[in-house]
Design a protein around this motif. Structure first.
Motif, PDB file in Angstrom:
ATOM      1  N   LEU A  34       0.824  -1.281   0.027  1.00 29.34           N
ATOM      2  CA  LEU A  34      -0.203   0.160  -0.013  1.00 29.34           C
ATOM      3  C   LEU A  34       0.911   1.132  -0.025  1.00 29.34           C
ATOM      4  CD1 LEU A  34      -2.911   1.402   0.393  1.00 29.34           C
ATOM      5  CD2 LEU A  34      -2.403   1.200   2.750  1.00 29.34           C
ATOM      6  N   HIS A  35       0.491   2.169  -0.919  1.00 29.55           N
ATOM      7  CA  HIS A  35       1.137   3.489  -0.802  1.00 29.55           C
ATOM      8  C   HIS A  35      -0.037   4.417  -0.704  1.00 29.55           C
ATOM      9  CE1 HIS A  35       4.108   6.843  -1.698  1.00 29.55           C
ATOM     10  NE2 HIS A  35       2.967   7.355  -2.303  1.00 29.55           N
ATOM     11  N   VAL A  36      -0.100   5.644   0.078  1.00 29.01           N
ATOM     12  CA  VAL A  36      -1.109   6.495   0.306  1.00 29.01           C
ATOM     13  C   VAL A  36      -0.498   7.871  -0.330  1.00 29.01           C
ATOM     14  CG1 VAL A  36      -2.355   8.041   1.815  1.00 29.01           C
ATOM     15  CG2 VAL A  36      -1.993   5.311   2.284  1.00 29.01           C
ATOM     16  N   LEU A  37      -1.271   8.360  -1.169  1.00 27.55           N
ATOM     17  CA  LEU A  37      -0.806   9.628  -1.751  1.00 27.55           C
ATOM     18  C   LEU A  37      -1.730  10.858  -0.972  1.00 27.55           C
ATOM     19  CD1 LEU A  37      -1.084   9.059  -5.543  1.00 27.55           C
ATOM     20  CD2 LEU A  37       0.705   9.916  -4.421  1.00 27.55           C
ATOM     21  N   PRO A  38      -1.271  11.930  -0.962  1.00 29.53           N
ATOM     22  CA  PRO A  38      -1.990  12.936  -0.315  1.00 29.53           C
ATOM     23  C   PRO A  38      -3.132  13.255  -1.120  1.00 29.53           C
ATOM     24  CG  PRO A  38       0.281  13.727  -0.661  1.00 29.53           C
ATOM     25  CD  PRO A  38       0.082  12.454  -1.193  1.00 29.53           C
ATOM     26  N   GLY A  39      -4.191  13.625  -0.165  1.00 30.01           N
ATOM     27  CA  GLY A  39      -5.653  13.635  -0.948  1.00 30.01           C
ATOM     28  C   GLY A  39      -5.842  15.085  -1.583  1.00 30.01           C
ATOM     29  N   ARG A  40      -4.728  15.777  -1.570  1.00 31.69           N
ATOM     30  CA  ARG A  40      -4.977  17.282  -2.190  1.00 31.69           C
ATOM     31  C   ARG A  40      -4.596  17.321  -3.559  1.00 31.69           C
ATOM     32  NH1 ARG A  40      -2.366  17.247   2.534  1.00 31.69           N
ATOM     33  NH2 ARG A  40      -0.645  17.451   1.822  1.00 31.69           N
ATOM     34  N   ASP A  82      -5.687  11.516   3.636  1.00 34.27           N
ATOM     35  CA  ASP A  82      -4.714  12.651   4.390  1.00 34.27           C
ATOM     36  C   ASP A  82      -3.800  11.690   5.061  1.00 34.27           C
ATOM     37  OD1 ASP A  82      -6.404  14.465   3.559  1.00 34.27           O
ATOM     38  OD2 ASP A  82      -7.726  14.420   5.100  1.00 34.27           O
ATOM     39  N   SER A  83      -3.820  10.671   5.615  1.00 35.05           N
ATOM     40  CA  SER A  83      -2.747   9.928   6.099  1.00 35.05           C
ATOM     41  C   SER A  83      -2.717   8.330   6.006  1.00 35.05           C
ATOM     42  CB  SER A  83      -2.764  10.248   7.663  1.00 35.05           C
ATOM     43  OG  SER A  83      -3.899   9.719   8.238  1.00 35.05           O
ATOM     44  N   VAL A  84      -1.605   7.855   6.277  1.00 37.53           N
ATOM     45  CA  VAL A  84      -1.557   6.390   6.137  1.00 37.53           C
ATOM     46  C   VAL A  84      -2.533   5.562   7.219  1.00 37.53           C
ATOM     47  CG1 VAL A  84      -0.216   4.120   6.417  1.00 37.53           C
ATOM     48  CG2 VAL A  84       0.649   5.992   5.089  1.00 37.53           C
ATOM     49  N   ALA A  85      -2.519   6.152   8.370  1.00 34.87           N
ATOM     50  CA  ALA A  85      -3.398   5.957   9.684  1.00 34.87           C
ATOM     51  C   ALA A  85      -4.863   5.812   9.189  1.00 34.87           C
ATOM     52  CB  ALA A  85      -3.045   6.663  10.728  1.00 34.87           C
ATOM     53  N   ASP A  86      -5.201   6.964   8.462  1.00 38.61           N
ATOM     54  CA  ASP A  86      -6.638   7.085   8.037  1.00 38.61           C
ATOM     55  C   ASP A  86      -7.140   5.567   7.120  1.00 38.61           C
ATOM     56  OD1 ASP A  86      -7.083   9.164   9.473  1.00 38.61           O
ATOM     57  OD2 ASP A  86      -6.736  10.595   7.468  1.00 38.61           O
ATOM     58  N   VAL A  87      -6.180   5.337   6.371  1.00 32.53           N
ATOM     59  CA  VAL A  87      -6.588   4.032   5.569  1.00 32.53           C
ATOM     60  C   VAL A  87      -6.325   2.849   6.205  1.00 32.53           C
ATOM     61  CG1 VAL A  87      -5.800   2.864   3.366  1.00 32.53           C
ATOM     62  CG2 VAL A  87      -5.514   5.489   3.265  1.00 32.53           C
ATOM     63  N   LEU A  88      -5.580   2.795   7.242  1.00 34.29           N
ATOM     64  CA  LEU A  88      -5.559   1.381   7.893  1.00 34.29           C
ATOM     65  C   LEU A  88      -6.132   1.335   9.015  1.00 34.29           C
ATOM     66  CD1 LEU A  88      -1.496   0.987   7.477  1.00 34.29           C
ATOM     67  CD2 LEU A  88      -3.240  -0.025   6.228  1.00 34.29           C
ATOM     68  N   ARG A  89      -6.884   2.568   9.634  1.00 34.10           N
ATOM     69  CA  ARG A  89      -7.718   2.285  10.803  1.00 34.10           C
ATOM     70  C   ARG A  89      -8.682   1.264  11.078  1.00 34.10           C
ATOM     71  NH1 ARG A  89      -8.356   7.356  11.561  1.00 34.10           N
ATOM     72  NH2 ARG A  89      -6.736   7.739  12.829  1.00 34.10           N
ATOM     73  N   GLY A  90      -9.282   1.122   9.926  1.00 36.43           N
ATOM     74  CA  GLY A  90     -10.435   0.030   9.943  1.00 36.43           C
ATOM     75  C   GLY A  90     -10.148  -1.323   9.230  1.00 36.43           C
ATOM     76  N   THR A  91      -8.791  -1.579   8.719  1.00 43.71           N
ATOM     77  CA  THR A  91      -8.578  -2.608   8.053  1.00 43.71           C
ATOM     78  C   THR A  91      -8.737  -4.013   8.532  1.00 43.71           C
ATOM     79  OG1 THR A  91      -6.929  -3.579   6.589  1.00 43.71           O
ATOM     80  CG2 THR A  91      -6.354  -2.678   8.562  1.00 43.71           C
ATOM     81  N   ALA A  92      -9.222  -4.972   8.052  1.00 41.24           N
ATOM     82  CA  ALA A  92      -9.451  -6.320   8.544  1.00 41.24           C
ATOM     83  C   ALA A  92      -8.412  -7.220   8.148  1.00 41.24           C
ATOM     84  CB  ALA A  92     -10.659  -6.914   7.826  1.00 41.24           C
ATOM     85  N   ALA A  93      -7.092  -6.609   7.856  1.00 37.71           N
ATOM     86  CA  ALA A  93      -5.790  -7.222   7.810  1.00 37.71           C
ATOM     87  C   ALA A  93      -5.425  -8.092   8.976  1.00 37.71           C
ATOM     88  CB  ALA A  93      -4.574  -6.385   7.435  1.00 37.71           C
ATOM     89  N   GLN A  94      -4.642  -9.018   8.997  1.00 42.42           N
ATOM     90  CA  GLN A  94      -4.124 -10.022   9.967  1.00 42.42           C
ATOM     91  C   GLN A  94      -2.846  -9.191  10.668  1.00 42.42           C
ATOM     92  OE1 GLN A  94      -5.417 -11.517   7.114  1.00 42.42           O
ATOM     93  NE2 GLN A  94      -7.228 -12.102   8.469  1.00 42.42           N
ATOM     94  N   MET A  95      -2.098  -8.581   9.736  1.00 44.50           N
ATOM     95  CA  MET A  95      -1.108  -7.943  10.361  1.00 44.50           C
ATOM     96  C   MET A  95      -0.846  -6.413   9.544  1.00 44.50           C
ATOM     97  SD  MET A  95       2.865  -9.010  10.734  1.00 44.50           S
ATOM     98  CE  MET A  95       2.510  -9.992  12.272  1.00 44.50           C
TER      99      MET A  95
END
Length: 277
Positions: A34-40, A82-95
């Motif tokens: 995963l790579h997160v680009l700025p939303g702006r 806006d941030s990687v944490a925003d994308v990952l916060r609700g993920t169902a990943a195992q790690m």
């Protein structure tokens, strides 16, 4: 996103992806890079940049999987947020896996945000620009403190050791202030150090039993160390394949924020550190 998710920057080296690929292989799970680009910015410019990054990351991921000997299903995902944490916060990943430059002495802003808010295990992998392969070997070291997250860390570490057919080393670091007063002793009485050590060993055995750890005895090492927990685990990290700790231990008031020991390890350990809730 499910399986193992590794968050990388656009210029990330292959070592973090290779570690995540090996973890996905061993766990029998897919890998998402995963790579997160700025939303702006303009949508068309973001779209062009996302296509370039996806092609670059697909190539880098294939090379990293080859180096790790990991024949796994790989998904490359580029998202605007806006941030990687925003994308990952609700993920169902195992790690979740994030990198930390080896010269840095903290998990960094992104790593700290993911560690504080993720609901699944997070592994911080140290790396450098030229990092190649996976140099870490040795036991899976778990920090034990008798807390609920500490029990989760024990179970996670035991599962890693089982599937890798490796050694699980359970480390309980103690100090007189953390064990006093001993059971059956009056407050203010200071027993010999060996009594403290025997009591610490009893606490370690109890934590192992309560966590249901069933690693074969010839692959289970019990370490009782008279030292602050951060120092004891940092020293163990120098000879470990990874260190596993609970998100927070018994101390601290705010259970949302990252604990002091897990933060210190994530920012300074010489090997990958997995933080478990």
């Amino acid at each position: 996103m499910d399986g193992i998710v590794v968050a990388v920057g656009g210029s990330a080296g292959g070592q973090v992806i290779a570690w995540a690929a090996a973890e996905a292989r061993d766990a029998g799970l897919p890998l998402t890079v995963l790579h997160v680009l700025p939303g702006r910015g303009r949508a068309d410019e973001r779209g062009r940049r996302a296509r370039e990054l996806r092609a670059e990351l697909e190539e880098r991921s294939a090379a990293a999987c080859s180096r790790a000997g990991a024949d796994v299903t790989v998904h490359v995902q580029v998202e605007a947020a806006d941030s990687v944490a925003d994308v990952l916060r609700g993920t169902a990943a195992q790690m979740l896996v994030v990198g930390r430059h080896g010269r840095r002495r903290s998990p960094g802003r992104i790593g700290t945000a993911v560690l504080e808010h993720a609901r699944v295990p997070v592994t911080v992998v140290p790396h450098d620009e030229e990092g190649d392969g996976q140099p870490w070997s040795g036991p899976v070291v778990v920090g034990v403190d008798g807390s609920r997250p500490g029990g989760s860390a024990l179970r996670h570490g035991a599962e890693v050791a089982r599937r890798r057919e490796g050694v699980l080393e359970a480390v309980l670091a103690w100090q007189m202030t953390t064990l006093a007063p001993l059971p059956g002793k009056e407050f203010g009485y200071v027993p010999p150090l060996d009594e403290y050590e025997r009591h610490a060993a009893t606490l370690l055995d109890r934590a192992l039993a309560e966590s249901g750890v069933d690693v074969p005895q010839d692959r289970l090492v019990r370490s009782v160390v008279h030292a602050p927990p951060g120092r004891a685990l940092l020293e163990a990290a120098a000879r470990a394949e990874r260190v596993v700790v609970g998100h927070r231990g018994r101390s601290g008031l705010d259970r949302v924020l990252l604990g002091a020991v897990s933060r210190e390890l994530a920012g300074r350990a010489a090997c990958p550190v997995t933080v478990v809730r």
